[in-house]
Design an enzyme around this catalytic site. Sequence first.
Site, PDB file in Angstrom:
ATOM      1  N   ASP A  54       0.873  -1.173   0.000  1.00 55.53           N
ATOM      2  CA  ASP A  54       0.000   0.000   0.000  1.00 55.53           C
ATOM      3  C   ASP A  54       0.913   1.228   0.000  1.00 55.53           C
ATOM      4  O   ASP A  54       1.416   1.652   1.040  1.00 55.53           O
ATOM      5  CB  ASP A  54      -0.893  -0.014   1.238  1.00 55.53           C
ATOM      6  N   GLU A 130      32.301   4.856   4.598  1.00 56.82           N
ATOM      7  CA  GLU A 130      32.726   4.450   5.937  1.00 56.82           C
ATOM      8  C   GLU A 130      31.586   4.774   6.900  1.00 56.82           C
ATOM      9  O   GLU A 130      31.322   5.941   7.189  1.00 56.82           O
ATOM     10  CB  GLU A 130      33.984   5.215   6.359  1.00 56.82           C
ATOM     11  N   GLU A 132      29.820   5.123  10.375  1.00 50.83           N
ATOM     12  CA  GLU A 132      30.001   5.264  11.815  1.00 50.83           C
ATOM     13  C   GLU A 132      28.647   5.127  12.508  1.00 50.83           C
ATOM     14  O   GLU A 132      27.598   5.381  11.915  1.00 50.83           O
ATOM     15  CB  GLU A 132      30.635   6.617  12.138  1.00 50.83           C
ATOM     16  N   GLU A 209      35.614   4.448  17.144  1.00 49.79           N
ATOM     17  CA  GLU A 209      35.826   5.785  16.593  1.00 49.79           C
ATOM     18  C   GLU A 209      36.136   6.793  17.705  1.00 49.79           C
ATOM     19  O   GLU A 209      36.231   6.444  18.876  1.00 49.79           O
ATOM     20  CB  GLU A 209      34.610   6.234  15.770  1.00 49.79           C
ATOM     21  N   GLU A 217      33.001   2.091  13.835  1.00 52.22           N
ATOM     22  CA  GLU A 217      32.970   2.238  12.383  1.00 52.22           C
ATOM     23  C   GLU A 217      33.196   0.883  11.734  1.00 52.22           C
ATOM     24  O   GLU A 217      33.949   0.048  12.246  1.00 52.22           O
ATOM     25  CB  GLU A 217      34.061   3.216  11.921  1.00 52.22           C
ATOM     26  N   HIS A 266      31.848   9.163   5.612  1.00 54.47           N
ATOM     27  CA  HIS A 266      32.793   9.600   4.580  1.00 54.47           C
ATOM     28  C   HIS A 266      32.678   8.657   3.389  1.00 54.47           C
ATOM     29  O   HIS A 266      32.720   7.432   3.542  1.00 54.47           O
ATOM     30  CB  HIS A 266      34.211   9.600   5.122  1.00 54.47           C
ATOM     31  N   ARG A 339      41.848  17.048   6.676  1.00 53.95           N
ATOM     32  CA  ARG A 339      40.525  16.573   7.076  1.00 53.95           C
ATOM     33  C   ARG A 339      39.567  17.692   7.482  1.00 53.95           C
ATOM     34  O   ARG A 339      38.446  17.425   7.897  1.00 53.95           O
ATOM     35  CB  ARG A 339      40.670  15.539   8.195  1.00 53.95           C
ATOM     36  N   GLU A 359      37.703  11.431  -1.248  1.00 51.02           N
ATOM     37  CA  GLU A 359      36.864  11.158  -0.086  1.00 51.02           C
ATOM     38  C   GLU A 359      35.983  12.384   0.154  1.00 51.02           C
ATOM     39  O   GLU A 359      36.481  13.455   0.490  1.00 51.02           O
ATOM     40  CB  GLU A 359      37.725  10.875   1.144  1.00 51.02           C
ATOM     41  N   ARG A 361      33.554  14.133   2.472  1.00 53.70           N
ATOM     42  CA  ARG A 361      33.454  13.979   3.918  1.00 53.70           C
ATOM     43  C   ARG A 361      32.165  14.551   4.528  1.00 53.70           C
ATOM     44  O   ARG A 361      31.969  14.478   5.737  1.00 53.70           O
ATOM     45  CB  ARG A 361      34.669  14.631   4.579  1.00 53.70           C
TER      46      ARG A 361
END
Length: 470
Positions: A54, A130, A132, A209, A217, A266, A339, A359, A361
């Site tokens: 539905d 990745e 987390e 992490e 992670e 990431h 980073r 990457e 982020r």
Amino acid sequence: MPKSPEDVLKLIKENNLGWVDLQFTDLPGRLHHITIPSTDVELESFKNGFGKLDGSSIRGFTEIFESDMVLMPIADTASLVPWSAGVMRILTDVYWGGGKGRFERDPRGVANTAEKFQEERGYKSFFGPELEFFLFDKVDLDVATPQSGTGYKIHARESPWEGSGSFVIRYKEGYYPAPPVDKLMDVRVEIVDTLVKYFGFIIEATHHEVATAGQGEIDFRFSTLTDTADKVQTLKYVTKNVAAKHGLTATFMPKPIYGDNGTGMHTHFSLWSKDGKNLMFDPNDDYAEISQTGRYVIGGILHHARALSAIASPSVNSYRRLVPGFEAPVYTAWSRGNRSAIIRVPSYFRGIENAKRIEYRAPDPSTNPYLLFSAVLMAALDGVNKKMDPGDPVDENIYHLTPEKRREKGIRELPRSLDEALDELESDKEFLKPVFSNSIIDTYIDLKRQEAKTLQMYPHPMELYYYLDS
């Protein structure tokens, strides 16, 4: 894992399975399911599907007057469910009822369309997210009577406020501590063992992490767009169920804890030609072995970064994560190893074509992965098609730059709220149009506008702390 309908039927018979769990993803990215008798599954089921849905009861799908929908099983996603005896799980595509074809607001259908779009232009892309998450012992919620107040309390065996045993993990000191400080390694290992044994994953790593209170992670081997999105949904499904088996609450919420790192996703991305050449790799580039095409990819994502935020950071809570000082990027810049930039070019080794990627982020795991990966691909291809220059890389802590310096370098800020991100998506959505229909973009924006409006009406508990004496 099964690769054909015949394989699925064989798996059902050999394991004497009684039930098949049909699963699909709604527009915001939540997994849904319906369980049917295994005797209903036949070879024709993979051509005709199951008229079991539905659509008017699913967020972002259909109205009540057009609610009959069909779930089409995807054979190579079938797997046993180890915590439910006699059950197979299989992902499905969503179709209109009455033979009207693929449902245009099925997120997995968007991913399929994006892959077809790139293939027609001679490209192939790979994604490696990745993921987390937090593993809490318990979360007490008080939301039954919001008129009289709301609140919550997190219970976590590793946390400074409630640690049990001899060790706790201090704020922002949770990166890679060995057991017994890392109290949840065994649970994470059980999660990855389950992913490998039952769901066909290739796991590259799992670890604690940065944050306290059980932040972990899991990284799995990169794959193609739709397959990677399927794996994201599967990983979240398995993580939550294995955690529940241990009496834990697994959450992929971006920012559940004040004063510590939030939860990101990431996302690694690379663009290839159909004949197997990494178009982002240039061994003669001294900076990061990144080709001109790779720079155009970066330029496209940076150009559309503010609009992408509405998909990559799709919740009100996402913007509590995107603040300086907690490793979450808030500025549209790129770099080799920085980073604090929204795009990083990993450069652990030189001379390895297969490893060259970027990457991205900004995303967090509350995103809908089918929409996110499709949107990232479209931004990248737009950059390549229009030769978008990403500007010079920024190899310094962007958080420490003055506003004047950031302006000189052409660095913009990401949106500071979901509403602002939705404004950006509304004004910059043309790059998505070859793959995203107007219907899915407009419905997505409407759903998220309502979500933001609803949460805006609730007084925050900390507002009483700051303003009760005003």
